[in-house]
Design a protein around this motif. Structure first.
Motif: not given
Length: 610
Positions: A371-382
């Motif tokens: 994993i290089k970059c990671f973002a999370a909102v409510e019910q999802e990870i990108v």
């Protein structure tokens, strides 16, 4: 304002395939010692949030041991240096000695706390050394080994003896002090990984990659028995530890099992119980370290996970302690639950932590390697990785749901999400920016400059893209197009991070030249400047939920918290937040800040208004 450390979520022990690791415990409590990178971790088995980290080694640490009275700790590193420091109260350094010319693999105190023996790798003959801990004076000659000495042990009762073993398949026995070679055993047909005396000194046991455990008489060094081969391990035995009463031993093996053996008076070992550690059965579940600490049986897997069994109830399910082994590069706190913290390390691991509890599970996504970059909102990870792909993964409680990916053609440098419409994402690559809606690239835009990072407003109407020449380019987003509105030129180094404030009235940016700015979004003027208190590049930045504070994390190991409405000179500096640098920052609420870094630890800081 002031900041105090409220919680530490410890990193895991460093492990290496094909090698055992040697962990140790405090003779008077349930604290254990292990190493990761340059850190020595002191962890309380009864309360894993009770963690202390010693980070004064200049090179990666390899092994650490408490003195017999529990007051001092001796730790060693790959350069052959031993440091002796206080187990409590700021870990004050007492002594430092260069003991071997290469890596130290094991060390042990004498039972009177006066001497230390260390073994490992070195040029020429110096593979084992015993010395007075207060002066460094040698107390013996250790001939007899021709290759790396993997383990050493001090007989815990008089007359003193030292036993060593290593890659030359030998178990060597020394009498002293001063110590002299007495005899050598070649009963093993492969690397001898660990040797340990029983607590009363009457016996010692050696375990080897030949799957055998051999028991010797403690005073004379003669062989008296073996662990039964009928129910024996099917793989290399990497470590062994005696029970406090000296009647049982615990062994761990590459066959992913731990075994408890009863040792009879005549020195033979009969299997009492095979312990199965939780795991998926993969390579990471091989067991490489163990410790019998009072009523706890502790095992360590190749993946670093610590399993804690009850010695008084071997049928009871083990408690698992886990976390990260490598640099934690990103953090996220889902808005729906401020007690939940998600952390990701570049080796592809995402871990869940709960404030006040600690480790709460891993989110395993088999598709993602690094994993290089990671973002999370409510019910999802990108996430984005080194495979040119962007992954969107749905979260269902503890489980990862459906995972979808899209190949963006070159390696992503940064990813940013519109929080209120998480379908929209910007992915920065060497060639420009890709706009994604869901897992479709709706636009690939060449920017005419080398982009480094981006931020997208929560409603998806505006984006800011930072460049290698220090400029901030502001774009309006209409449909699937970007229109440049302004260019802000204040940074004197490549932009490394940009974040909008939660109320969207401001944004903040940091650069590789250690400087940060807070900007007024409406006027596009600098609102807070002279944020130049780091001594190295800024890696990460976070806003408090009420938009009143901004925190920056840097390669210089520090976190600095600024109040937007006050001059930068009133800042709070958290020195030495993470050994090797700070790489992740996120606020859980207005007064709790979470940080992560190169040392693979996560820390929660309480900010106290004064």
């Amino acid at each position: 304002m002031a900041a105090e450390l409220s919680e530490t979520y410890a990193c895991l022990p460093s492990t290496e395939r094909g090698r055992g690791i040697l962990i140790s415990g405090n003779p008077k409590s349930d604290s254990i010692l292990y190493t990761n990178g340059r850190s020595v971790i002191i962890l309380d088995l009864n309360n894993p949030l009770n963690v202390s980290v010693y980070g004064e080694h200049a090179y990666p640490a390899t092994v650490a041991r408490y003195s017999p009275n529990g007051e001092w700790i001796a730790s060693a590193d790959v350069s052959g240096t031993v440091r002796i420091w206080g187990a409590y109260n700021d870990h004050v350094l007492k002594k430092e000695f260069r003991v071997l010319s290469g890596r130290i693999d094991d060390l042990q105190w004498s039972p009177d706390g006066m001497r230390i023996v260390a073994s490992g790798d070195g040029k020429g003959k110096s593979l084992v050394r015993a010395f007075m801990w207060d002066s460094g004076t040698n107390v013996g000659e250790f001939d007899g080994h021709s290759r790396r000495v993997l383990s050493c042990a001090f007989k815990p009762t008089r007359p003193f003896r030292i036993v060593t073993c290593g890659e030359d398949y030998l178990v060597n026995f020394y009498e002293g002090p001063p110590f002299k070679f007495k005899l050598s055993h070649r009963h093993h047909s492969n690397f001898v990984n660990c040797v340990r005396f029983s607590p009363d000194g009457s016996k010692f046991i050696s375990v080897s990659s030949d799957k055998k455990g051999i028991i010797f008489e403690g005073k004379t060094g003669e062989k008296i028995g073996e662990l039964s081969s009928e129910d024996g391990h099917k793989g290399s035995i990497y470590a062994v530890s005696w029970s406090p009463d000296g009647k049982q031993v615990l062994t761990v093996s590459a066959d992913k099992s731990a075994k408890v053996w009863e040792i009879s008076e005549d020195g033979n070992g009969r299997l009492k119980k095979t312990l199965t550690c939780p795991g998926s059965g993969g390579i990471d579940d091989m067991l490489v370290g163990c410790l019998w600490q009072n009523d706890h049986l502790v095992t360590v897997s190749l993946g670093g996970s610590i399993s804690k069994f009850s010695a008084s109830d071997l049928d009871k399910s083990p408690v698992q302690l886990s976390g990260h082994m490598k640099n934690i590069s990103a953090l996220a706190v889902p808005k729906s639950d401020s007690k939940l913290i998600l952390s990701s390390s570049y080796d592809g691991l995402i871990v869940k932590w709960i404030r006040g509890i600690g480790y709460s599970g891993k989110l395993s996504m088999k598709e993602i390697s690094q994993i290089k970059c990671f973002a999370a909102v409510e019910q999802e990870i990108v996430t984005t990785g080194f495979d040119n792909k962007v992954w969107r993964v749905s979260l269902n409680g503890d489980q990862c749901g459906d995972a979808e990916s899209i190949d963006v053609g070159s390696q992503p440098k940064d990813v940013s999400l519109a929080l209120h419409s998480s379908e929209l994402a910007l992915v920065i690559t060497d060639s420009g920016v890709n706009m994604l809606r869901g897992t479709k690239v709706v636009a690939s835009i060449s920017l005419g400059f080398v982009a480094t990072v981006s931020a997208i407003s929560h409603d998806g109407s505006e984006a800011i893209i930072g460049s290698e020449d220090g400029k901030l380019h502001i774009y309006s987003i209409t449909g699937d197009t970007l229109a440049e509105e302004a260019v802000l030129d204040k940074h004197r180094g490549a932009v490394s991070v940009i974040r909008y404030s939660p109320d969207l009235s401001m944004f903040a940016s940091g650069d590789l030249n250690r400087e940060a700015f807070v900007w007024d979004r409406a006027s596009q003027e600098v609102k807070l400047k002279n944020m130049l208190y780091h001594t190295a590049r800024i890696n990460c930045l976070a806003w408090s939920p009420n938009s009143s504070m901004v925190a920056t994390g840097s390669l210089d190991t520090c976190v600095i918290v600024y109040e937007v409405d006050k001059p930068p000179s009133t800042r709070i500096t958290i020195k030495g937040a993470h050994l090797g640098g700070v790489y992740g920052l996120v606020f859980t609420d207005d007064y709790n800040l979470v940080s992560s870094g190169e040392d693979a630890c996560v820390r929660v800081w309480k900010l106290n208004p004064q």
